[in-house]
Write an enzyme that holds these catalytic residues in place. Structure first.
Site, mmCIF file in Angstrom:
data_model
loop_
_atom_site.group_PDB
_atom_site.id
_atom_site.type_symbol
_atom_site.label_atom_id
_atom_site.label_comp_id
_atom_site.label_asym_id
_atom_site.label_seq_id
_atom_site.Cartn_x
_atom_site.Cartn_y
_atom_site.Cartn_z
ATOM 1 N N ASP A 93 0.866 -1.183 0.000
ATOM 2 C CA ASP A 93 0.000 0.000 0.000
ATOM 3 C C ASP A 93 0.906 1.238 0.000
ATOM 4 O O ASP A 93 2.124 1.110 0.086
ATOM 5 C CB ASP A 93 -0.956 -0.029 1.204
ATOM 6 C CG ASP A 93 -0.218 0.037 2.540
ATOM 7 O OD1 ASP A 93 1.034 0.081 2.542
ATOM 8 O OD2 ASP A 93 -0.894 0.048 3.573
ATOM 9 N N SER A 94 0.306 2.427 -0.100
ATOM 10 C CA SER A 94 1.126 3.638 -0.220
ATOM 11 C C SER A 94 1.518 4.198 1.136
ATOM 12 O O SER A 94 2.306 5.137 1.209
ATOM 13 C CB SER A 94 0.338 4.706 -0.970
ATOM 14 O OG SER A 94 -0.721 5.166 -0.145
ATOM 15 N N GLY A 95 0.947 3.666 2.198
ATOM 16 C CA GLY A 95 1.181 4.223 3.523
ATOM 17 C C GLY A 95 0.141 5.268 3.888
ATOM 18 O O GLY A 95 -0.004 5.640 5.047
ATOM 19 N N PHE A 97 -3.229 5.283 3.965
ATOM 20 C CA PHE A 97 -4.326 4.889 4.845
ATOM 21 C C PHE A 97 -3.887 4.858 6.307
ATOM 22 O O PHE A 97 -4.564 5.369 7.196
ATOM 23 C CB PHE A 97 -4.886 3.521 4.426
ATOM 24 C CG PHE A 97 -6.057 3.083 5.257
ATOM 25 C CD1 PHE A 97 -7.318 3.634 5.058
ATOM 26 C CD2 PHE A 97 -5.897 2.141 6.264
ATOM 27 C CE1 PHE A 97 -8.393 3.251 5.842
ATOM 28 C CE2 PHE A 97 -6.972 1.745 7.051
ATOM 29 C CZ PHE A 97 -8.226 2.303 6.837
ATOM 30 N N GLY A 215 -11.233 3.766 0.521
ATOM 31 C CA GLY A 215 -12.209 4.483 1.339
ATOM 32 C C GLY A 215 -13.511 3.741 1.528
ATOM 33 O O GLY A 215 -14.548 4.346 1.795
ATOM 34 N N ASP A 265 -8.083 -7.930 -0.067
ATOM 35 C CA ASP A 265 -7.152 -8.242 1.008
ATOM 36 C C ASP A 265 -7.843 -7.946 2.321
ATOM 37 O O ASP A 265 -8.737 -7.099 2.381
ATOM 38 C CB ASP A 265 -5.878 -7.377 0.917
ATOM 39 C CG ASP A 265 -6.090 -6.002 1.513
ATOM 40 O OD1 ASP A 265 -5.807 -5.817 2.702
ATOM 41 O OD2 ASP A 265 -6.564 -5.100 0.787
ATOM 42 N N CYS A 303 -13.363 -29.155 5.425
ATOM 43 C CA CYS A 303 -12.144 -28.417 5.069
ATOM 44 C C CYS A 303 -10.983 -29.373 4.798
ATOM 45 O O CYS A 303 -10.786 -30.354 5.505
ATOM 46 C CB CYS A 303 -11.791 -27.463 6.206
ATOM 47 S SG CYS A 303 -10.329 -26.461 5.879
ATOM 48 N N CYS A 305 -7.736 -28.333 4.760
ATOM 49 C CA CYS A 305 -6.471 -27.719 5.174
ATOM 50 C C CYS A 305 -5.672 -28.651 6.081
ATOM 51 O O CYS A 305 -6.190 -29.619 6.628
ATOM 52 C CB CYS A 305 -6.716 -26.374 5.861
ATOM 53 S SG CYS A 305 -7.076 -26.475 7.629
ATOM 54 N N CYS A 308 -7.222 -29.068 9.636
ATOM 55 C CA CYS A 308 -8.417 -29.916 9.715
ATOM 56 C C CYS A 308 -8.118 -31.369 9.347
ATOM 57 O O CYS A 308 -8.816 -32.278 9.803
ATOM 58 C CB CYS A 308 -9.520 -29.343 8.828
ATOM 59 S SG CYS A 308 -10.147 -27.777 9.470
ATOM 60 N N HIS A 334 -5.917 -22.576 8.889
ATOM 61 C CA HIS A 334 -7.308 -22.906 8.568
ATOM 62 C C HIS A 334 -8.062 -21.690 8.016
ATOM 63 O O HIS A 334 -8.749 -21.783 6.990
ATOM 64 C CB HIS A 334 -8.044 -23.462 9.795
ATOM 65 C CG HIS A 334 -9.506 -23.518 9.574
ATOM 66 N ND1 HIS A 334 -10.104 -24.501 8.811
ATOM 67 C CD2 HIS A 334 -10.494 -22.643 9.915
ATOM 68 C CE1 HIS A 334 -11.401 -24.243 8.728
ATOM 69 N NE2 HIS A 334 -11.659 -23.129 9.371
HETATM 70 ZN ZN LIG Z 1 -9.343 -26.258 7.946
#
Ligand SMILES: [Zn+2]
Length: 369
Positions: A93-95, A97, A215, A265, A303, A305, A308, A334
């Site tokens: 980011d540009s800083g 925010f 914004g 993000d 899930c 992952c 899990c 997770h």
């Molecule tokens: Zn998971």
């Protein structure tokens, strides 16, 4: 001129889009969810774990890295990719925010912002030129224009912030040197359709390789956020990626994609993980809850992952209760998997031209839980 960046739209369904954004550090398949690595680290995870999660794009914060360890030091260490050992795409980011969030310790003028560091109170100044110079030192693939994010309901302030954001966008373009970084412009305008429309037209006219919407998710309602996305979607060039900054819950992603967004993000999945909350496809679980003390099931039975596949709720709860560091790692794995997988599922649904059904089923399932 040859550019290492290329955005290819593969499929559109309504306003939803699936594409591939090529960068010097590889391809980003959109829609994409970018984990946040504020201090050049996605908290509690190694880059190897991030790769295993199939994360493609990681975000890092200019304000924090400028203060510590300093962008010059990172540059001397070979840039952000080498410094944090992440060889896939990075966005900074540009800083802006973060600096504007320092409500009582910054002064804004037409040329830039003077602020006090949250670390030691020292005084610093960001201008559009400075924000680009720092981001060129950091060396991310995608860098952001320096913008002013105003309080969403203050019309006069938003009018002024839009003008500054536009003047600063031109200065960012003029000062940028590196050809291996894509500079994205940022649309501002609060909750005001006419300001958003004006900003989207102006930013589009500058021909950035990608555009962002800033914004939003700063205090306005979901309906207002969606309305702003609907204003800018038809104006922003369709053949360039669109990034909705700081937005990325499961619901926000599904709703954002429906309104033409490609990149998201959000710090929430890793922040929640450090506060013992697990995200599932249907909602949130507080894993510290005593009801999980003897629960043999994984966090989410659907899930795939690492967490899990290998651990019970009872074990993860035990780690949380005893304040073991591994709890943050297992919950972060997770939670990030859940959002990265969701972005992948959305993408597949668009490619297979069934996004409308996917959208309906997604909200039916959440309401039913
Ligand atoms: Zn998971």
């Amino acid at each position: 001129m040859n550019t290492p960046f290329n955005f290819q739209l593969q499929m559109r369904q309504g306003r939803a889009r699936a594409g591939v954004f090529t960068t010097p550090h590889g391809e980003i398949h959109t829609p994409v969810f970018a984990p946040v690595g504020t201090q050049a680290t996605v908290k509690a995870l190694t880059p190897a774990q991030l790769s295993e999660l199939k994360a493609s794009l990681v975000l890092a914060n200019t304000y924090h890295l400028y203060l510590r360890p300093g962008d010059s030091l990172i540059s001397e260490m070979g840039g952000l990719h080498r410094f944090m050992n992440w060889q896939n795409p990075i966005l900074t980011d540009s800083g802006g925010f973060q600096v504007f969030s320092l409500a009582n310790s910054r002064v804004i003028d037409d040329d830039g912002v003077t602020f006090k560091s949250h670390v030691d109170g020292s005084t610093h100044r960001f201008t559009p030129e400075k924000a680009i110079a720092i981001q060129e030192n950091l060396g991310a693939d995608i860098i952001m224009a320096f913008d002013e994010c105003a309080e969403p309901y203050d019309r006069e302030y938003n009018k002024q912030a839009v003008s500054r954001t536009h003047a600063w966008a031109e200065r960012c373009l003029a000062t940028k040197i590196r050809q291996d970084q894509a500079l994205f412009g940022i649309v501002q305008g609060g909750v005001f359709p006419d300001l958003r429309e004006h900003s989207a037209r102006f930013i589009s006219s500058l021909d950035f390789p990608g555009n962002a919407i800033g914004g939003l998710s700063v205090g306005e309602t979901k309906d207002e956020m969606h309305a702003m996305l609907e204003v800018v979607d038809p104006i922003l060039p369709a053949d360039k990626p669109r990034y909705l900054m700081g937005v990325g819950t499961a619901e926000d992603m599904v709703n954002g994609v429906k309104r033409g967004i490609d990149i998201f993000d959000c710090v929430l999945p890793t922040r929640l993980a450090r506060h013992n909350a697990a995200l599932t496809r249907t909602g949130r679980l507080n894993i510290a809850n005593a009801t999980f003390a003897q629960d043999q099931k994984p966090i989410d039975e659907t899930c795939t992952c690492y967490t899990c596949q290998n651990f019970t709720r009872a074990y993860v709860r035990h780690l949380v209760v005893t304040k073991e560091m591994l709890s943050a790692t297992l919950l972060s794995i997770h939670n990030l998997h859940t959002l990265l997988q969701l972005a992948g599922d959305i993408r597949l649904a668009i490619l297979e031209e069934r996004f409308d059904d996917f959208y309906t089923e997604f909200f039916v399932r959440r309401e039913g839980s």
